[in-house]
Design a protein around this motif. Structure first.
Motif, PDB file in Angstrom:
ATOM      1  N   LEU A 154       0.828  -1.207   0.000  1.00 51.51           N
ATOM      2  CA  LEU A 154       0.000   0.000   0.000  1.00 51.51           C
ATOM      3  C   LEU A 154       0.865   1.261   0.000  1.00 51.51           C
ATOM      4  O   LEU A 154       0.500   2.263  -0.625  1.00 51.51           O
ATOM      5  CB  LEU A 154      -0.943  -0.005   1.201  1.00 51.51           C
ATOM      6  CG  LEU A 154      -2.132  -0.951   1.032  1.00 51.51           C
ATOM      7  CD1 LEU A 154      -2.904  -1.092   2.328  1.00 51.51           C
ATOM      8  CD2 LEU A 154      -3.043  -0.479  -0.087  1.00 51.51           C
ATOM      9  N   ALA A 206      -0.953   9.783   4.026  1.00 55.00           N
ATOM     10  CA  ALA A 206      -1.151   8.338   4.198  1.00 55.00           C
ATOM     11  C   ALA A 206       0.149   7.589   3.958  1.00 55.00           C
ATOM     12  O   ALA A 206       0.466   6.628   4.664  1.00 55.00           O
ATOM     13  CB  ALA A 206      -2.239   7.836   3.248  1.00 55.00           C
ATOM     14  N   VAL A 244       3.193   8.565   4.503  1.00 55.05           N
ATOM     15  CA  VAL A 244       4.073   8.692   5.665  1.00 55.05           C
ATOM     16  C   VAL A 244       3.612   7.743   6.772  1.00 55.05           C
ATOM     17  O   VAL A 244       4.413   7.010   7.367  1.00 55.05           O
ATOM     18  CB  VAL A 244       4.110  10.147   6.174  1.00 55.05           C
ATOM     19  CG1 VAL A 244       4.906  10.243   7.463  1.00 55.05           C
ATOM     20  CG2 VAL A 244       4.706  11.056   5.121  1.00 55.05           C
ATOM     21  N   ILE A 245       2.297   7.734   7.016  1.00 54.49           N
ATOM     22  CA  ILE A 245       1.784   6.857   8.071  1.00 54.49           C
ATOM     23  C   ILE A 245       2.040   5.393   7.713  1.00 54.49           C
ATOM     24  O   ILE A 245       2.515   4.600   8.523  1.00 54.49           O
ATOM     25  CB  ILE A 245       0.273   7.107   8.280  1.00 54.49           C
ATOM     26  CG1 ILE A 245       0.058   8.539   8.764  1.00 54.49           C
ATOM     27  CG2 ILE A 245      -0.311   6.124   9.272  1.00 54.49           C
ATOM     28  CD1 ILE A 245      -1.381   8.973   8.806  1.00 54.49           C
ATOM     29  N   LEU A 246       1.754   5.047   6.446  1.00 60.30           N
ATOM     30  CA  LEU A 246       1.896   3.655   6.039  1.00 60.30           C
ATOM     31  C   LEU A 246       3.344   3.180   6.096  1.00 60.30           C
ATOM     32  O   LEU A 246       3.615   2.034   6.457  1.00 60.30           O
ATOM     33  CB  LEU A 246       1.345   3.464   4.620  1.00 60.30           C
ATOM     34  CG  LEU A 246      -0.174   3.464   4.521  1.00 60.30           C
ATOM     35  CD1 LEU A 246      -0.617   3.595   3.076  1.00 60.30           C
ATOM     36  CD2 LEU A 246      -0.737   2.184   5.119  1.00 60.30           C
ATOM     37  N   PHE A 288       5.599   4.124   8.132  1.00 57.76           N
ATOM     38  CA  PHE A 288       5.910   3.825   9.533  1.00 57.76           C
ATOM     39  C   PHE A 288       5.287   2.497   9.960  1.00 57.76           C
ATOM     40  O   PHE A 288       5.929   1.668  10.612  1.00 57.76           O
ATOM     41  CB  PHE A 288       5.410   4.946  10.454  1.00 57.76           C
ATOM     42  CG  PHE A 288       6.427   6.035  10.636  1.00 57.76           C
ATOM     43  CD1 PHE A 288       7.571   5.814  11.386  1.00 57.76           C
ATOM     44  CD2 PHE A 288       6.259   7.275  10.057  1.00 57.76           C
ATOM     45  CE1 PHE A 288       8.526   6.798  11.551  1.00 57.76           C
ATOM     46  CE2 PHE A 288       7.210   8.265  10.206  1.00 57.76           C
ATOM     47  CZ  PHE A 288       8.345   8.033  10.958  1.00 57.76           C
ATOM     48  N   MET A 294       7.192  -0.342   8.545  1.00 61.55           N
ATOM     49  CA  MET A 294       8.439  -0.586   9.272  1.00 61.55           C
ATOM     50  C   MET A 294       8.145  -1.321  10.579  1.00 61.55           C
ATOM     51  O   MET A 294       8.875  -2.249  10.966  1.00 61.55           O
ATOM     52  CB  MET A 294       9.151   0.734   9.560  1.00 61.55           C
ATOM     53  CG  MET A 294      10.436   0.554  10.327  1.00 61.55           C
ATOM     54  SD  MET A 294      11.381   2.055  10.446  1.00 61.55           S
ATOM     55  CE  MET A 294      10.410   2.975  11.594  1.00 61.55           C
ATOM     56  N   MET A 295       7.057  -0.942  11.246  1.00 61.10           N
ATOM     57  CA  MET A 295       6.708  -1.624  12.486  1.00 61.10           C
ATOM     58  C   MET A 295       6.349  -3.079  12.213  1.00 61.10           C
ATOM     59  O   MET A 295       6.771  -3.978  12.940  1.00 61.10           O
ATOM     60  CB  MET A 295       5.534  -0.909  13.168  1.00 61.10           C
ATOM     61  CG  MET A 295       5.961   0.406  13.788  1.00 61.10           C
ATOM     62  SD  MET A 295       4.592   1.479  14.154  1.00 61.10           S
ATOM     63  CE  MET A 295       3.840   0.600  15.486  1.00 61.10           C
ATOM     64  N   ARG A 296       5.617  -3.322  11.143  1.00 64.85           N
ATOM     65  CA  ARG A 296       5.271  -4.707  10.797  1.00 64.85           C
ATOM     66  C   ARG A 296       6.539  -5.523  10.570  1.00 64.85           C
ATOM     67  O   ARG A 296       6.688  -6.611  11.128  1.00 64.85           O
ATOM     68  CB  ARG A 296       4.374  -4.646   9.581  1.00 64.85           C
ATOM     69  CG  ARG A 296       3.942  -5.817   8.769  1.00 64.85           C
ATOM     70  CD  ARG A 296       4.758  -6.977   8.527  1.00 64.85           C
ATOM     71  NE  ARG A 296       5.248  -6.966   7.157  1.00 64.85           N
ATOM     72  CZ  ARG A 296       6.149  -7.792   6.684  1.00 64.85           C
ATOM     73  NH1 ARG A 296       6.691  -8.704   7.438  1.00 64.85           N
ATOM     74  NH2 ARG A 296       6.535  -7.688   5.450  1.00 64.85           N
ATOM     75  N   PHE A 300       9.503  -4.907  11.673  1.00 66.05           N
ATOM     76  CA  PHE A 300      10.258  -5.065  12.919  1.00 66.05           C
ATOM     77  C   PHE A 300       9.636  -6.121  13.825  1.00 66.05           C
ATOM     78  O   PHE A 300      10.320  -7.024  14.304  1.00 66.05           O
ATOM     79  CB  PHE A 300      10.345  -3.736  13.668  1.00 66.05           C
ATOM     80  CG  PHE A 300      11.139  -3.862  14.934  1.00 66.05           C
ATOM     81  CD1 PHE A 300      12.518  -3.825  14.899  1.00 66.05           C
ATOM     82  CD2 PHE A 300      10.507  -4.083  16.149  1.00 66.05           C
ATOM     83  CE1 PHE A 300      13.265  -3.994  16.044  1.00 66.05           C
ATOM     84  CE2 PHE A 300      11.249  -4.247  17.308  1.00 66.05           C
ATOM     85  CZ  PHE A 300      12.628  -4.203  17.260  1.00 66.05           C
ATOM     86  N   TYR A 301       8.330  -5.992  14.050  1.00 63.84           N
ATOM     87  CA  TYR A 301       7.718  -6.897  15.036  1.00 63.84           C
ATOM     88  C   TYR A 301       7.550  -8.319  14.508  1.00 63.84           C
ATOM     89  O   TYR A 301       7.299  -9.231  15.279  1.00 63.84           O
ATOM     90  CB  TYR A 301       6.380  -6.331  15.533  1.00 63.84           C
ATOM     91  CG  TYR A 301       6.563  -5.108  16.394  1.00 63.84           C
ATOM     92  CD1 TYR A 301       7.234  -5.198  17.620  1.00 63.84           C
ATOM     93  CD2 TYR A 301       6.119  -3.865  15.985  1.00 63.84           C
ATOM     94  CE1 TYR A 301       7.441  -4.076  18.400  1.00 63.84           C
ATOM     95  CE2 TYR A 301       6.321  -2.743  16.763  1.00 63.84           C
ATOM     96  CZ  TYR A 301       6.986  -2.858  17.968  1.00 63.84           C
ATOM     97  OH  TYR A 301       7.191  -1.746  18.743  1.00 63.84           O
ATOM     98  N   VAL A 351      15.196   1.788   5.580  1.00 64.00           N
ATOM     99  CA  VAL A 351      15.419   3.009   6.366  1.00 64.00           C
ATOM    100  C   VAL A 351      15.676   4.185   5.427  1.00 64.00           C
ATOM    101  O   VAL A 351      15.169   5.298   5.649  1.00 64.00           O
ATOM    102  CB  VAL A 351      16.585   2.821   7.361  1.00 64.00           C
ATOM    103  CG1 VAL A 351      16.901   4.126   8.056  1.00 64.00           C
ATOM    104  CG2 VAL A 351      16.238   1.762   8.385  1.00 64.00           C
ATOM    105  N   LEU A 409      12.440   5.279   4.136  1.00 70.75           N
ATOM    106  CA  LEU A 409      11.712   6.050   5.151  1.00 70.75           C
ATOM    107  C   LEU A 409      12.142   7.513   5.105  1.00 70.75           C
ATOM    108  O   LEU A 409      11.305   8.427   5.056  1.00 70.75           O
ATOM    109  CB  LEU A 409      11.991   5.454   6.539  1.00 70.75           C
ATOM    110  CG  LEU A 409      11.500   6.255   7.730  1.00 70.75           C
ATOM    111  CD1 LEU A 409      10.012   6.073   7.901  1.00 70.75           C
ATOM    112  CD2 LEU A 409      12.216   5.850   8.999  1.00 70.75           C
ATOM    113  N   VAL A 410      13.452   7.735   5.076  1.00 73.45           N
ATOM    114  CA  VAL A 410      13.959   9.111   5.031  1.00 73.45           C
ATOM    115  C   VAL A 410      13.486   9.794   3.749  1.00 73.45           C
ATOM    116  O   VAL A 410      13.002  10.930   3.780  1.00 73.45           O
ATOM    117  CB  VAL A 410      15.497   9.119   5.118  1.00 73.45           C
ATOM    118  CG1 VAL A 410      16.030  10.526   4.966  1.00 73.45           C
ATOM    119  CG2 VAL A 410      15.949   8.512   6.433  1.00 73.45           C
ATOM    120  N   LEU A 445       9.891  10.889   4.028  1.00 78.24           N
ATOM    121  CA  LEU A 445       9.712  12.079   4.858  1.00 78.24           C
ATOM    122  C   LEU A 445      10.173  13.326   4.102  1.00 78.24           C
ATOM    123  O   LEU A 445       9.494  14.352   4.103  1.00 78.24           O
ATOM    124  CB  LEU A 445      10.500  11.942   6.165  1.00 78.24           C
ATOM    125  CG  LEU A 445       9.989  10.884   7.134  1.00 78.24           C
ATOM    126  CD1 LEU A 445      10.873  10.814   8.363  1.00 78.24           C
ATOM    127  CD2 LEU A 445       8.574  11.212   7.557  1.00 78.24           C
TER     128      LEU A 445
END
Ligand code: HEM
Lengths: 327, 259
Positions: free
Chosen positions: B82, B135, B137-139, B141, B144-146, B148-149, B165, B168-169, B172
């Motif tokens: 997404l 959206a 930016v939120i997605l 993050f 990345m959490m998905r 990671f966890y 990473v 991600l930069v 942003l």
């Protein structure tokens, strides 16, 4: 693309077990299984965003004018956390160094946690869900309390430190620590960390042989212009001599760098230590879950504080009190 | 029952319709032009389904098969996909916005205002661009959490995490450079805050401000720099890193699974 079946660890060779399924039997085809899911989610998102865009318009304020400063002016939400940090510490740390360290830490995670266990499933270690939840709550509380703590004269900390006396501005050296007040203003305790360098004063007897000339070491007066070695030497193309002309302001370094950074370090180490003693943090992976969760929570909480709790002059207020002065 | 009738002769109305349908289907999908685009029909055998994924330029970002657990929605929540989809929507809407926008301090604001009122669907395009940018930016993050966890950064996927990473930069910075372009008060002062933050870099603060913002305050230089970064340099970089990102997923043996 064939994937070799991994060996099953911890099982004696030849022990009775069901025939492991061949890799192929566990696989599905990208067309249609994955392509279908992707297509549906793309369609759902398209519909959602078209509806959203019909209902809510993107903001467009007055034409940009460098002479008219809105109060408060705020960065985009994903950088508001940095703007928030700026209020509490040295700007180089808040704006550049801490974010760089955080990103460097993120990038380094796979090189520091090289174990292969617990991958490919959600929350693979035994206590990881617990660690994550506790860290989210903890980091939220710590950020909230620290922000409130450093917020100004509305805080309890200010009341709690009112007992520190007001400075006698006529005295040469103040022996006991005291807080300087604006002439005529009521006495305040320690309002923000910056007061450690700005308003706090004390002095201790000090031999002149060690750098003073009046037998006393006065905070902050004697410590705010300590020359750095070789700061007056000409060398290396001028601007490459990074500390040319540089003097250290020790009280300022204490208030804006040492205290905030060691506070962050302290609360980070504390939670890891406590979770470790409780036996919940057991592996490196667990340590990184704690740190990653903590950093992301702080990122989010500080953004929320910046968005909803900062009014004019970046004062800490309730969301319903925020009034924007367009300038 | 033996065949007595000749095939092809309709016996009743329903059969007539059926034959008509077949003819239309044949005309649409089995003509010279269609078959010059799509070399084969709907892939209804496993072999053809894999072939279509392997040979189609858009689909070949995928492997041809993947593990059962990875198509479960709850494994990825489609977050990476997404994020990429948001990038595509932003590209399309962004190109449309570019038709009407000139990055000149005397025109930018009027162009946006005119786009909203005078251009058919202009406001809708701008809104879409804005909301999908948030959206994305939120997605990114959440993605990345998905990752990671689920511990999906572990060997052999270390480097793909690093590519992530970087993405991600880039996401942003893409969002931030776009923020200035409407040249309204919100844009100017938000970017001024960012300008101050960049200027606080130890030792290189001034240089950073000069290079990135083109001066010690936000003006025409900053606008043209942000525009150029926003519409070409950063999207290009992001596209390159995304290509590497997707390619690496496959080279690393598909997505992470328990050992
Ligand atoms: C523009 C930003 C990004 C895009 C478009 C993107 C896209 C994707 C996609 C489509 C996948 C396939 C699985 C999935 O959908 O979850 C994926 C996997 C992955 N992504 Fe990203 N990603 C982005 C940013 C990131 C970031 C910020 C990170 C981490 C810091 C990251 C690390 C990874 C890793 C390690 C995988 C492999 C996951 C696995 O093996 O299960 N990506 N990415």
């Amino acid at each position: 693309m064939a994937i070799e079946a991994p060996p099953v660890p911890g099982r004696a060779p030849g022990a009775a077990r069901p025939r492991p399924k061949r890799e192929r039997e566990e696989e599905v085809l990208v067309w249609p299984d994955l392509v279908f899911v992707e297509f549906i989610s793309a369609v759902l998102f398209t519909i959602t965003f078209v509806i959203l865009s019909v209902l809510i318009n993107a903001p467009l304020l007055n034409r940009a004018n460098t002479d008219v400063t809105p109060n408060p002016s705020k960065a985009p939400w994903y950088f508001l956390n940095l703007q928030e940090l700026l209020l509490h510490m040295d700007k180089a740390w808040a704006g550049v160094l801490l974010p760089t360290i955080a990103l460097g830490f993120f990038a380094a995670i796979p090189y520091l946690d090289r174990s292969r266990e617990a991958q490919g499933i959600w929350f693979g270690t035994k206590y990881s869900v617990r660690i994550t939840i506790i860290t989210v709550v903890y980091a939220t509380l710590v950020c909230g309390i620290l922000v409130a703590f450093d917020a100004g004269d509305r805080t309890k900390f200010e009341y709690a430190t009112r007992w520190i006396p007001s400075c006698d501005n006529t005295a040469q050296h103040v022996g006991f620590p005291c807080l300087r007040d604006e002439p005529g203003a009521k006495h305040l305790g320690i309002v923000t960390t910056k007061d450690f360098s700005k308003r706090l004063q004390f002095s201790i007897p000090w031999p002149d042989a060690l750098g003073t000339d009046d037998g006393h070491l006065d905070w902050p007066r004697d410590l705010d212009r300590i020359p750095v070695p070789f700061n007056n030497v000409d060398c290396c193309y001028g601007s490459l001599h990074l500390w040319k002309g540089m003097n250290l302001n020790i009280p300022d370094i204490m208030a804006n760098q040492v205290i905030p950074l060691s506070t962050i370090a302290f609360f980070t180490v504390l939670i890891i230590y406590v979770l470790f003693r409780l036996g919940w943090v057991r592996t490196r992976r667990d340590v990184f879950i704690t740190m990653f969760t903590g950093v992301l929570t702080a990122y989010l909480v500080l953004s929320l504080v910046g968005s909803f709790f900062r009014g004019q002059g970046q004062a800490l207020i309730w969301p319903w009190e925020i009034k924007v002065d367009p300038g | 029952m033996a065949f007595t009738e000749e095939p092809g002769k309709p016996r009743n109305f329903q059969e007539r319709i059926g034959i008509l349908q077949d003819r239309i289907y044949d005309r649409v999908f089995h003509n010279y032009i269609w078959q010059s685009i799509f070399r084969s029909g709907y892939p209804n055998t496993p072999r053809n389904q894999m072939l279509v994924v392997a040979t189609n330029v858009f689909l070949h970002l995928h492997p041809t098969r993947l593990h059962r657990t990875h198509v479960k929605i709850t494994h990825t929540y489609c977050l990476g996909g997404l994020t990429f989809f948001m990038f595509l929507v932003l590209t399309v809407t962004g190109v449309l916005l570019m038709f009407y926008y000139v990055p000149d301090v005397n025109r930018a604001y009027q162009d946006i205002a005119a786009l909203e009122t005078n251009v058919k669907f202009g406001l809708l395009m701008r809104n879409l661009h804005r909301w999908t940018a948030h959206a994305m930016v939120i997605l990114v993050f959440l993605h990345m959490m998905r990752v990671f966890y689920t511990g999906a950064y572990k060997p052999p996927r270390e480097f793909n995490w690093v590519v992530g990473v970087i993405l991600l930069v880039l996401t942003l910075v893409l969002s931030f450079t776009g923020y200035l372009l409407p040249w309204d008060q919100l844009a100017l002062w938000a970017v001024t805050v960012g300008h101050g933050i960049a200027g606080s870099a130890p030792y290189f603060g001034d240089e950073t401000q000069l290079i990135v913002f083109g001066g010690y305050e936000i003006g025409p230089n900053a606008l043209i720099r942000f525009y150029t970064l926003h519409v070409i340099a950063l999207p290009l970089l992001a596209a390159i890193f995304m290509a590497v990102h997707f390619w690496r997923i496959r080279r690393d043996g598909g997505m992470a699974r328990p050992l």
